[in-house]
Motif scaffolding. Structure first.
Motif, PDB file in Angstrom:
ATOM      1  N   TRP A  21      38.955  -9.153  53.941  1.00  0.00           N
ATOM      2  CA  TRP A  21      37.635  -8.802  54.478  1.00  0.00           C
ATOM      3  C   TRP A  21      37.751  -7.778  55.595  1.00  0.00           C
ATOM      4  O   TRP A  21      36.912  -6.869  55.696  1.00  0.00           O
ATOM      5  N   LEU A  84      30.169  -6.152  47.953  1.00  0.00           N
ATOM      6  CA  LEU A  84      30.958  -6.581  49.114  1.00  0.00           C
ATOM      7  C   LEU A  84      31.235  -5.405  50.045  1.00  0.00           C
ATOM      8  O   LEU A  84      31.131  -5.534  51.277  1.00  0.00           O
ATOM      9  N   GLU A  88      29.675  -5.134  53.910  1.00  0.00           N
ATOM     10  CA  GLU A  88      30.541  -5.094  55.098  1.00  0.00           C
ATOM     11  C   GLU A  88      30.284  -3.877  55.981  1.00  0.00           C
ATOM     12  O   GLU A  88      30.850  -3.786  57.067  1.00  0.00           O
ATOM     13  N   SER A  93      33.370  -8.869  59.361  1.00  0.00           N
ATOM     14  CA  SER A  93      34.292  -9.299  58.305  1.00  0.00           C
ATOM     15  C   SER A  93      34.418 -10.818  58.242  1.00  0.00           C
ATOM     16  O   SER A  93      34.482 -11.406  57.158  1.00  0.00           O
ATOM     17  N   THR A  96      31.355 -12.253  56.658  1.00  0.00           N
ATOM     18  CA  THR A  96      31.393 -11.959  55.228  1.00  0.00           C
ATOM     19  C   THR A  96      32.223 -13.001  54.487  1.00  0.00           C
ATOM     20  O   THR A  96      31.831 -13.500  53.427  1.00  0.00           O
ATOM     21  N   ALA A  97      33.379 -13.352  55.050  1.00  0.00           N
ATOM     22  CA  ALA A  97      34.231 -14.364  54.423  1.00  0.00           C
ATOM     23  C   ALA A  97      33.531 -15.716  54.370  1.00  0.00           C
ATOM     24  O   ALA A  97      33.633 -16.442  53.371  1.00  0.00           O
TER      25      ALA A  97
END
Length: 297
Positions: A21, A84, A88, A93, A96-97
């Motif tokens: 990420w 994705l 981002e 990050s 996002t994960a």
């Protein structure tokens, strides 16, 4: 010794996927999302092709699975990885994960719809805890969800949904297809398609791409895509699928810690609390209490 090696490899997968990420975040700093996703796969494709040649495995899907091949190329590789990369640009990050860690929940839902698998009450509770915690993370981390941030979050969640759907449809229709066959040609076609579309729509100035972004793309292509893939499927032959699936619960922890360090943002107690609740909720969906106690027999 064998157990120690297996444990270390498990951590390697968590770490490589946890750093994915941040790699995407750095890549899209100077490369537009379509072009970035395409370059990542174009870097990975020759290695996958090399593995196919060494193992003498076909890169072509069986003729009867041509429709499934198109589905995998578009719905597992092309569209989700663009989403994705797009997301981002506007979302941290680590967050996002955490958003993507919801994927096992969507796998559970799609498995119930397409595979007629039973959903236990504790799993429903786990889903509620997970998504409730995710909402609180978004709220407490200062995301006001303006136009850009909102669409970034939505893009990441759609990518998680598409990956979950692809996993379930693969279990239903593509279980006999080898792992290298499943990945090699779809990655190559998706990479070329994304890159060419990026050239046409984004008009990237490749000469101005920073060294940091090139290094991130190389890392994503060689380590996160190929290396993580090889170790993951090596472990798949040695660990229970349920135990191995906890990679999706653990790698967000690495992603949050690494992302906070790189972006220079402090990790608040609220983030720690809600992240633990989120991952615990999603873990319950993978190990329902009823099944552990034998109530669902």
């Amino acid at each position: 010794m064998a157990g120690l090696v297996t444990t270390l490899l498990f951590l390697v997968v968590c770490l490589s996927w946890g750093t994915t990420w941040l790699g995407i975040k750095i890549a899209v700093e100077s490369v537009p999302p379509l072009t970035s996703a395409g370059l990542r796969f174009l870097i990975a494709f020759p290695l996958f092709l090399g593995f196919a040649l060494i193992r003498r495995e076909s890169i072509f899907f069986p003729r009867k699975n041509f429709g499934f091949f198109i589905f995998v190329t578009l719905c597992y590789f092309s569209v989700p990885y663009y989403l994705l990369n797009y997301g981002e640009q506007y979302v941290a990050s680590g967050l996002t994960a955490l958003l993507f860690s919801s994927m096992p929940v969507f796998i559970l839902i799609f498995s119930s719809i397409f595979l007629r698998e039973k959903i236990f009450f504790s799993q429903v509770v786990g889903i509620a805890i997970g998504f409730g915690s995710l909402f609180m993370i978004i709220k407490t981390q200062g995301l006001h969800l303006d136009y850009s941030e909102l669409f970034g979050v939505i893009a990441i969640l759609i990518a998680a949904v598409m990956h979950a759907l692809c996993y379930v449809i693969t279990k239903q229709r593509g279980a006999e297809i080898g792992v290298i066959t499943f990945n090699t040609l779809p990655i190559g076609i998706a990479g070329l398609g994304l890159f060419m579309t990026g050239l046409a729509l984004e008009h990237p100035d490749l000469a101005s791409v920073t060294q940091r972004s090139w290094l991130a793309l190389t890392y994503l292509g060689l380590v996160a895509s190929v290396g993580g893939f090889i170790v993951y499927f090596f472990l798949l032959k040695r660990l229970s699928p349920v135990i191995l699936s906890f990679v999706f619960i653990i790698f967000p922890v690495f992603a949050v810690l690494i992302g906070a360090w790189y972006e220079g943002t402090p990790i608040s107690r609220q983030l720690i609390l809600y992240s633990m609740l989120l991952l615990a909720g999603f873990a319950i969906t993978k190990l329902p209490i009823e099944r552990l106690l034998g109530w669902g027999r």
